[in-house]
Motif scaffolding. Structure first.
Motif, PDB file in Angstrom:
ATOM      1  N   ARG A  51       0.846  -1.186   0.000  1.00  0.00           N
ATOM      2  CA  ARG A  51       0.000   0.000   0.000  1.00  0.00           C
ATOM      3  C   ARG A  51       0.884   1.240   0.000  1.00  0.00           C
ATOM      4  O   ARG A  51       1.987   1.217   0.553  1.00  0.00           O
ATOM      5  CB  ARG A  51      -0.907   0.018   1.239  1.00  0.00           C
ATOM      6  N   PRO A  52       0.387   2.329  -0.590  1.00  0.00           N
ATOM      7  CA  PRO A  52       1.169   3.573  -0.564  1.00  0.00           C
ATOM      8  C   PRO A  52       1.389   4.032   0.870  1.00  0.00           C
ATOM      9  O   PRO A  52       0.483   3.919   1.706  1.00  0.00           O
ATOM     10  CB  PRO A  52       0.286   4.563  -1.329  1.00  0.00           C
ATOM     11  N   SER A  57      -5.016   8.989   6.514  1.00  0.00           N
ATOM     12  CA  SER A  57      -4.567  10.088   7.377  1.00  0.00           C
ATOM     13  C   SER A  57      -3.933   9.552   8.653  1.00  0.00           C
ATOM     14  O   SER A  57      -4.057  10.146   9.721  1.00  0.00           O
ATOM     15  CB  SER A  57      -5.752  10.991   7.729  1.00  0.00           C
ATOM     16  N   SER A  58      -3.256   8.448   8.548  1.00  0.00           N
ATOM     17  CA  SER A  58      -2.627   7.818   9.704  1.00  0.00           C
ATOM     18  C   SER A  58      -1.432   8.632  10.177  1.00  0.00           C
ATOM     19  O   SER A  58      -0.967   9.562   9.499  1.00  0.00           O
ATOM     20  CB  SER A  58      -2.151   6.413   9.340  1.00  0.00           C
ATOM     21  N   ALA A  59      -0.938   8.276  11.357  1.00  0.00           N
ATOM     22  CA  ALA A  59       0.267   8.931  11.868  1.00  0.00           C
ATOM     23  C   ALA A  59       1.432   8.722  10.903  1.00  0.00           C
ATOM     24  O   ALA A  59       2.252   9.631  10.695  1.00  0.00           O
ATOM     25  CB  ALA A  59       0.611   8.382  13.251  1.00  0.00           C
ATOM     26  N   LYS A  60       1.490   7.543  10.297  1.00  0.00           N
ATOM     27  CA  LYS A  60       2.571   7.275   9.335  1.00  0.00           C
ATOM     28  C   LYS A  60       2.456   8.195   8.129  1.00  0.00           C
ATOM     29  O   LYS A  60       3.466   8.740   7.649  1.00  0.00           O
ATOM     30  CB  LYS A  60       2.539   5.810   8.883  1.00  0.00           C
ATOM     31  N   ALA A  61       1.237   8.380   7.622  1.00  0.00           N
ATOM     32  CA  ALA A  61       1.049   9.255   6.465  1.00  0.00           C
ATOM     33  C   ALA A  61       1.466  10.679   6.797  1.00  0.00           C
ATOM     34  O   ALA A  61       2.133  11.348   6.000  1.00  0.00           O
ATOM     35  CB  ALA A  61      -0.405   9.219   6.013  1.00  0.00           C
ATOM     36  N   LYS A  62       1.093  11.161   7.980  1.00  0.00           N
ATOM     37  CA  LYS A  62       1.472  12.511   8.390  1.00  0.00           C
ATOM     38  C   LYS A  62       2.992  12.634   8.485  1.00  0.00           C
ATOM     39  O   LYS A  62       3.572  13.644   8.073  1.00  0.00           O
ATOM     40  CB  LYS A  62       0.823  12.846   9.725  1.00  0.00           C
ATOM     41  N   TYR A  63       3.619  11.606   9.023  1.00  0.00           N
ATOM     42  CA  TYR A  63       5.082  11.625   9.122  1.00  0.00           C
ATOM     43  C   TYR A  63       5.711  11.697   7.730  1.00  0.00           C
ATOM     44  O   TYR A  63       6.642  12.484   7.487  1.00  0.00           O
ATOM     45  CB  TYR A  63       5.586  10.371   9.843  1.00  0.00           C
ATOM     46  N   VAL A  64       5.219  10.854   6.826  1.00  0.00           N
ATOM     47  CA  VAL A  64       5.825  10.776   5.495  1.00  0.00           C
ATOM     48  C   VAL A  64       5.681  12.090   4.753  1.00  0.00           C
ATOM     49  O   VAL A  64       6.621  12.561   4.101  1.00  0.00           O
ATOM     50  CB  VAL A  64       5.219   9.599   4.697  1.00  0.00           C
ATOM     51  N   PHE A  65       4.501  12.719   4.830  1.00  0.00           N
ATOM     52  CA  PHE A  65       4.331  14.017   4.167  1.00  0.00           C
ATOM     53  C   PHE A  65       5.321  15.040   4.716  1.00  0.00           C
ATOM     54  O   PHE A  65       5.906  15.831   3.962  1.00  0.00           O
ATOM     55  CB  PHE A  65       2.902  14.515   4.346  1.00  0.00           C
TER      56      PHE A  65
END
Length: 210
Positions: A51-52, A57-65
């Motif tokens: 998965r991308p 809007s997970s904590a991981k997604a926020k970190y990656v952005f």
């Protein structure tokens, strides 16, 4: 060894953009060249069950952005978060492969221009007309002046069954080589994933492996 490095990337990959700006210079310092391979992450993720990292809007997604922008600052590169992200990139990838068959240096300039158009200028690189505009800005019409159709040839290539098949084959070959994301670099059979592996790539090239 003096074999080329293989650089696999999707034009929607921010880390791919960062590595694209650096990889040729690093390779050249050690007498190497780089083979650039546009791929489609959608195909890769479907085949590998991945998965991308920015899905949802997970904590991981926020970190990656946040890491996209921080990594760009660390590497001294401009970065403007695209207003549309991610985008389909098959038109840009097809154009790149077609241009590789015409003029490898031009294809490289085009690839970098596509990345900058997306991650700096916030242009919609999914749109065929934008892809053609970027190609024209890189002098595709002038470079292909002996072939009178120039940009018209490229426009036709975006829908060409042969070029579509070339991109499909490239994705299949990437999967067969063990590629699972972007950017992914293979040096002397050794795999490096991510723009943050650039120092390791350079040390590998300098030392012949470690």
């Amino acid at each position: 060894m003096s074999d080329p490095l293989d650089f696999y990337f999707d034009f929607s990959s921010p880390y791919g953009y960062l590595l694209a700006e650096k990889i040729d210079a690093v390779a050249a310092r050690h007498g190497r060249t780089v083979n650039w391979h546009p791929i489609l992450l959608g195909v890769i993720f479907q085949a590998t069950g991945s998965r991308p990292p920015v899905d949802g809007s997970s904590a991981k997604a926020k970190y990656v952005f946040n890491d996209f922008a921080r990594s760009a600052r660390f590497m001294g590169l401009p970065y403007n978060p695209p207003s549309r992200f991610p985008l389909p990139t098959q038109n840009a990838a097809r154009a790149c492969y077609w241009l590789q068959g015409q003029d490898a240096a031009l294809a490289r300039r085009f690839a970098l221009a596509v990345y900058r158009a997306f991650f700096v200028a916030d242009r919609d690189i999914s749109a065929p007309e934008v892809v053609l505009e970027i190609a024209a800005e890189q002098g595709v019409d002038r470079a292909l002046k002996e072939a009178p159709l120039g940009g018209d040839q490229l426009a036709a290539a975006l829908q060409s069954p042969e070029v579509k098949a070339q991109l499909k084959d490239a994705c299949e070959q990437a999967l067969a080589a063990g590629v699972f994301g972007s950017p992914h670099v293979i040096v002397d059979g050794e795999h490096f994933f991510g723009a943050d592996r650039l120092p390791q790539i350079e040390q590998w090239l300098a030392s012949g492996g470690f």
